[in-house]
Design a protein around this motif. Structure first.
Motif, PDB file in Angstrom:
ATOM      1  N   ILE A   7       0.878  -1.171   0.000  1.00 42.33           N
ATOM      2  CA  ILE A   7       0.000   0.000   0.000  1.00 42.33           C
ATOM      3  C   ILE A   7       0.917   1.224   0.000  1.00 42.33           C
ATOM      4  O   ILE A   7       1.530   1.557   1.016  1.00 42.33           O
ATOM      5  N   GLU A   8       1.026   1.832  -1.139  1.00 44.26           N
ATOM      6  CA  GLU A   8       2.024   2.903  -1.336  1.00 44.26           C
ATOM      7  C   GLU A   8       1.616   3.695  -2.561  1.00 44.26           C
ATOM      8  O   GLU A   8       1.208   3.108  -3.573  1.00 44.26           O
ATOM      9  N   ASP A   9       1.691   5.023  -2.476  1.00 42.07           N
ATOM     10  CA  ASP A   9       1.223   5.852  -3.597  1.00 42.07           C
ATOM     11  C   ASP A   9       2.344   6.290  -4.538  1.00 42.07           C
ATOM     12  O   ASP A   9       2.085   6.863  -5.581  1.00 42.07           O
ATOM     13  N   GLU A  10       3.570   6.028  -4.174  1.00 38.13           N
ATOM     14  CA  GLU A  10       4.694   6.467  -5.007  1.00 38.13           C
ATOM     15  C   GLU A  10       4.939   5.396  -6.080  1.00 38.13           C
ATOM     16  O   GLU A  10       5.576   4.378  -5.800  1.00 38.13           O
ATOM     17  N   LEU A  51       3.320  -1.111   4.178  1.00 44.32           N
ATOM     18  CA  LEU A  51       2.370  -0.006   4.318  1.00 44.32           C
ATOM     19  C   LEU A  51       3.084   1.329   4.465  1.00 44.32           C
ATOM     20  O   LEU A  51       3.769   1.571   5.459  1.00 44.32           O
ATOM     21  N   ASP A  52       2.890   2.177   3.462  1.00 41.95           N
ATOM     22  CA  ASP A  52       3.436   3.526   3.518  1.00 41.95           C
ATOM     23  C   ASP A  52       2.652   4.337   4.548  1.00 41.95           C
ATOM     24  O   ASP A  52       1.469   4.083   4.779  1.00 41.95           O
ATOM     25  N   ILE A  53       3.304   5.334   5.158  1.00 44.35           N
ATOM     26  CA  ILE A  53       2.571   6.148   6.139  1.00 44.35           C
ATOM     27  C   ILE A  53       1.834   7.302   5.455  1.00 44.35           C
ATOM     28  O   ILE A  53       0.651   7.511   5.681  1.00 44.35           O
ATOM     29  N   MET A  54       2.540   8.029   4.568  1.00 45.82           N
ATOM     30  CA  MET A  54       1.904   9.167   3.902  1.00 45.82           C
ATOM     31  C   MET A  54       1.131   8.678   2.681  1.00 45.82           C
ATOM     32  O   MET A  54       1.722   8.375   1.654  1.00 45.82           O
ATOM     33  N   LEU A  55      -0.192   8.568   2.835  1.00 46.88           N
ATOM     34  CA  LEU A  55      -1.037   8.017   1.768  1.00 46.88           C
ATOM     35  C   LEU A  55      -2.231   8.923   1.530  1.00 46.88           C
ATOM     36  O   LEU A  55      -2.720   9.560   2.462  1.00 46.88           O
ATOM     37  N   ALA A 100      12.715   2.985   6.691  1.00 41.85           N
ATOM     38  CA  ALA A 100      12.684   4.375   6.236  1.00 41.85           C
ATOM     39  C   ALA A 100      13.184   4.485   4.806  1.00 41.85           C
ATOM     40  O   ALA A 100      14.170   3.861   4.430  1.00 41.85           O
ATOM     41  N   LYS A 101      12.477   5.288   4.010  1.00 41.37           N
ATOM     42  CA  LYS A 101      12.900   5.566   2.642  1.00 41.37           C
ATOM     43  C   LYS A 101      14.031   6.574   2.661  1.00 41.37           C
ATOM     44  O   LYS A 101      13.966   7.508   3.467  1.00 41.37           O
ATOM     45  N   PRO A 102      15.004   6.507   1.810  1.00 41.31           N
ATOM     46  CA  PRO A 102      15.171   5.428   0.839  1.00 41.31           C
ATOM     47  C   PRO A 102      15.805   4.211   1.501  1.00 41.31           C
ATOM     48  O   PRO A 102      16.625   4.361   2.394  1.00 41.31           O
TER      49      PRO A 102
HETATM   50 CA    CA Z   1       3.539   8.147   0.212  1.00 41.34          CA
END
Ligand code: CA
Length: 225
Positions: A7-10, A51-55, A100-102
């Motif tokens: 689940i990630e928008d990038e 699961l990404d946090i900023m979605l 953490a990304k990256p």
């Molecule tokens: Ca994001």
């Protein structure tokens, strides 16, 4: 094949993770926002959720919180913000790990493997069945069989058998067995151990064959394969 939900928008990051995971023979599905991600997480069975946090629509923290009220699916939180509070919040609401990304794909894979190992180990412990010759002991279910046929044991007999069968080859003195099975402050005499060993032999030995429990003269007892 293990099923992974991302689940990630990038989109470029998703594509990259998806290809790598598929290369590792995972089945992968993707949701690009929190709402559809949560729906997939709840409606289908997954071995792990990344699961990404900023979605968009619903953030990862909220997705995880709602998921946890229904399911224990392992979750690794992914975030660009390497901030301690995100991490603490993520773990507080039941995420299993955090990255953490990256990040390096190898690090993600290592974290996934660590969680799978932990789960396998847990499953294994929950279903621990010990065997010795033709005897099996299902510890959680407290079921003992001899040659496939169930044998009724009292609680003490069962506990004594488990201590012996768990440590094959280790000679246990009467005092050790007394401590482990009857408790340190027990007032019973050490010869009660001999009595219970006899009960176990009567119930578990095959007549005419060597006893499953061997007496080590002057020392104690052992189940020696
Ligand atoms: Ca994001």
């Amino acid at each position: 094949m293990k099923r992974i939900l991302i689940i990630e928008d990038e989109k470029s990051l998703v594509r990259f993770i998806q290809l790598e995971l598929e290369h590792e023979h995972f089945f992968v599905r993707v949701a690009y926002d929190g709402v559809s991600g949560l729906q997939l997480a709840l409606n289908e069975e997954w071995d792990m959720i990344l699961l990404d946090i900023m979605l968009p629509h619903l953030d990862g923290i909220e997705v995880c919180r709602r998921l946890r009220s229904a399911k224990a699916t392992p979750v690794i939180m992914i975030t660009a913000r390497d901030r301690l509070e995100d991490r603490v919040q993520g773990l507080d609401i039941g995420a299993d790990d955090y990255i953490a990304k990256p990040f390096d794909i190898e690090e993600l894979l290592a974290r996934m493997r660590a969680i799978f190992r932990r789960i396998d180990l847990q499953d294994h412990q929950d279903r621990e069945v010990l065997t010795f010759r033709n005897i099996t002991v299902d510890i959680a279910a407290r079921i003992v069989t001899r040659g496939g046929i169930s044998v009724e044991l009292t609680k003490r007999e069962f506990d004594l058998l488990v201590v012996l069968i768990k440590h094959p080859k280790l000679v246990q003195t009467r005092d050790m067995l007394l401590d482990l099975v009857w408790g340190y402050d027990s007032l019973v005499e050490t010869n009660v151990v001999d009595v219970y060993i006899r009960y176990l032999r009567n119930k578990l030995d095959v007549p005419g064959e060597e006893s499953i429990i061997q007496t080590v003269r002057g020392m104690g007892y052992v189940m020696r394969p």
